[in-house]
Design a protein around this motif. Sequence first.
Motif, PDB file in Angstrom:
ATOM      1  N   GLU A  48       1.533  -3.194  -0.527  1.00 38.43           N
ATOM      2  CA  GLU A  48       0.765  -2.319  -1.416  1.00 38.43           C
ATOM      3  C   GLU A  48      -0.096  -1.321  -0.631  1.00 38.43           C
ATOM      4  O   GLU A  48      -1.221  -1.017  -1.005  1.00 38.43           O
ATOM      5  CB  GLU A  48      -0.091  -3.140  -2.383  1.00 38.43           C
ATOM      6  CG  GLU A  48       0.736  -4.013  -3.315  1.00 38.43           C
ATOM      7  CD  GLU A  48      -0.055  -4.527  -4.510  1.00 38.43           C
ATOM      8  OE1 GLU A  48      -1.239  -4.882  -4.341  1.00 38.43           O
ATOM      9  OE2 GLU A  48       0.512  -4.561  -5.623  1.00 38.43           O
ATOM     10  N   ARG A  49       0.455  -0.788   0.444  1.00 33.59           N
ATOM     11  CA  ARG A  49      -0.337   0.128   1.259  1.00 33.59           C
ATOM     12  C   ARG A  49      -0.491   1.518   0.631  1.00 33.59           C
ATOM     13  O   ARG A  49      -1.286   2.316   1.090  1.00 33.59           O
ATOM     14  CB  ARG A  49       0.257   0.259   2.658  1.00 33.59           C
ATOM     15  CG  ARG A  49       1.650   0.870   2.727  1.00 33.59           C
ATOM     16  CD  ARG A  49       2.081   0.951   4.192  1.00 33.59           C
ATOM     17  NE  ARG A  49       3.385   1.544   4.375  1.00 33.59           N
ATOM     18  CZ  ARG A  49       4.520   0.876   4.423  1.00 33.59           C
ATOM     19  NH1 ARG A  49       4.495  -0.443   4.278  1.00 33.59           N
ATOM     20  NH2 ARG A  49       5.670   1.488   4.614  1.00 33.59           N
ATOM     21  N   HIS A  50       0.289   1.775  -0.402  1.00 33.26           N
ATOM     22  CA  HIS A  50       0.056   3.010  -1.175  1.00 33.26           C
ATOM     23  C   HIS A  50       0.096   2.665  -2.663  1.00 33.26           C
ATOM     24  O   HIS A  50      -0.897   2.222  -3.228  1.00 33.26           O
ATOM     25  CB  HIS A  50       1.001   4.143  -0.772  1.00 33.26           C
ATOM     26  CG  HIS A  50       2.383   3.730  -0.364  1.00 33.26           C
ATOM     27  ND1 HIS A  50       3.264   3.112  -1.218  1.00 33.26           N
ATOM     28  CD2 HIS A  50       3.033   3.865   0.830  1.00 33.26           C
ATOM     29  CE1 HIS A  50       4.407   2.895  -0.588  1.00 33.26           C
ATOM     30  NE2 HIS A  50       4.302   3.323   0.653  1.00 33.26           N
ATOM     31  N   ILE A  51       1.212   2.849  -3.319  1.00 29.21           N
ATOM     32  CA  ILE A  51       1.308   2.482  -4.738  1.00 29.21           C
ATOM     33  C   ILE A  51       1.224   0.964  -4.893  1.00 29.21           C
ATOM     34  O   ILE A  51       1.903   0.217  -4.184  1.00 29.21           O
ATOM     35  CB  ILE A  51       2.630   3.002  -5.334  1.00 29.21           C
ATOM     36  CG1 ILE A  51       2.591   4.528  -5.475  1.00 29.21           C
ATOM     37  CG2 ILE A  51       2.925   2.363  -6.680  1.00 29.21           C
ATOM     38  CD1 ILE A  51       1.631   5.040  -6.536  1.00 29.21           C
ATOM     39  N   THR A  52       0.408   0.505  -5.822  1.00 28.87           N
ATOM     40  CA  THR A  52       0.273  -0.925  -6.085  1.00 28.87           C
ATOM     41  C   THR A  52       1.034  -1.286  -7.362  1.00 28.87           C
ATOM     42  O   THR A  52       1.398  -0.419  -8.156  1.00 28.87           O
ATOM     43  CB  THR A  52      -1.202  -1.314  -6.265  1.00 28.87           C
ATOM     44  OG1 THR A  52      -1.697  -0.713  -7.478  1.00 28.87           O
ATOM     45  CG2 THR A  52      -2.043  -0.830  -5.089  1.00 28.87           C
ATOM     46  N   ARG A  53       1.238  -2.564  -7.533  1.00 30.02           N
ATOM     47  CA  ARG A  53       1.887  -3.024  -8.771  1.00 30.02           C
ATOM     48  C   ARG A  53       1.050  -2.627  -9.989  1.00 30.02           C
ATOM     49  O   ARG A  53       1.585  -2.230 -11.020  1.00 30.02           O
ATOM     50  CB  ARG A  53       2.083  -4.540  -8.723  1.00 30.02           C
ATOM     51  CG  ARG A  53       3.079  -5.008  -7.684  1.00 30.02           C
ATOM     52  CD  ARG A  53       3.147  -6.517  -7.621  1.00 30.02           C
ATOM     53  NE  ARG A  53       3.676  -7.084  -8.847  1.00 30.02           N
ATOM     54  CZ  ARG A  53       4.974  -7.276  -9.094  1.00 30.02           C
ATOM     55  NH1 ARG A  53       5.872  -6.926  -8.200  1.00 30.02           N
ATOM     56  NH2 ARG A  53       5.365  -7.815 -10.233  1.00 30.02           N
TER      57      ARG A  53
END
Length: 238
Positions: A48-53
């Motif tokens: 999740e280093r950019h878009i997260t769930r």
Amino acid sequence: MTRLSVNINKIATLRNSRGGKIPNVLDAAINCQKFGAEGITVHPRPDERHITRKDVYDIKPHITTEFNIEGYPSDDFIKLVTDIQADQATLVPDEPGQLTSDHGWNTVKHHDFLVDVIGRLKAAGIRTSIFVDPDLHAVEGAAKVGADRIELYTEPYATMYPLDPDKAIAPFIDSAKLARQLNLGINAGHDLSLKNLKFLIDKIPYIDEVSIGHALIADALYLGLKNTIHEYLECIQP
């Protein structure tokens, strides 16, 4: 006509570097559509280093165009995509910690795995696209595993384009022609920019969709998001 899907991962990268909600990923998705983008792409990664769930779930109710979710087809990814009911799942062969996608699937070697994954996604009514190199065997394999589309990995094209545009595009033309003969839709993405996009579309006018993030968001720092999207749309107009 070719559609423009804006990958908003880099918006999330900037947000995550500071924490909080600035810039706001949901606002970015809404505004990209408002400014003319015909799709939104996200690529959630395990770390999740950019878009997260959570981003994916938050964005979905606000998608008025098309929602394309990219990623390695782990069980978690398939659950996310089916929960969300994405319009399209783009399958990439990334390792968990990989910085960015840098190669396509070996669709022959991973035939059985891809058949299973695509079957699960199609049962949920989700269009599937497989990330492939401009390789005829990979394209043939994509058809055999039941994919709806391929996404041509265009980094090699972008790298060679300044040196020899015709040589750079040649294998992509061949792969696209074969895909069309096999009734596969054709997407393209990775390192496409205002410098090389128009030539790609001129040479392969039947590309269904381009997914562009890094260069587009970088251009938006100077031109503004609205102006940037309009310039990319001009590149793909017939």
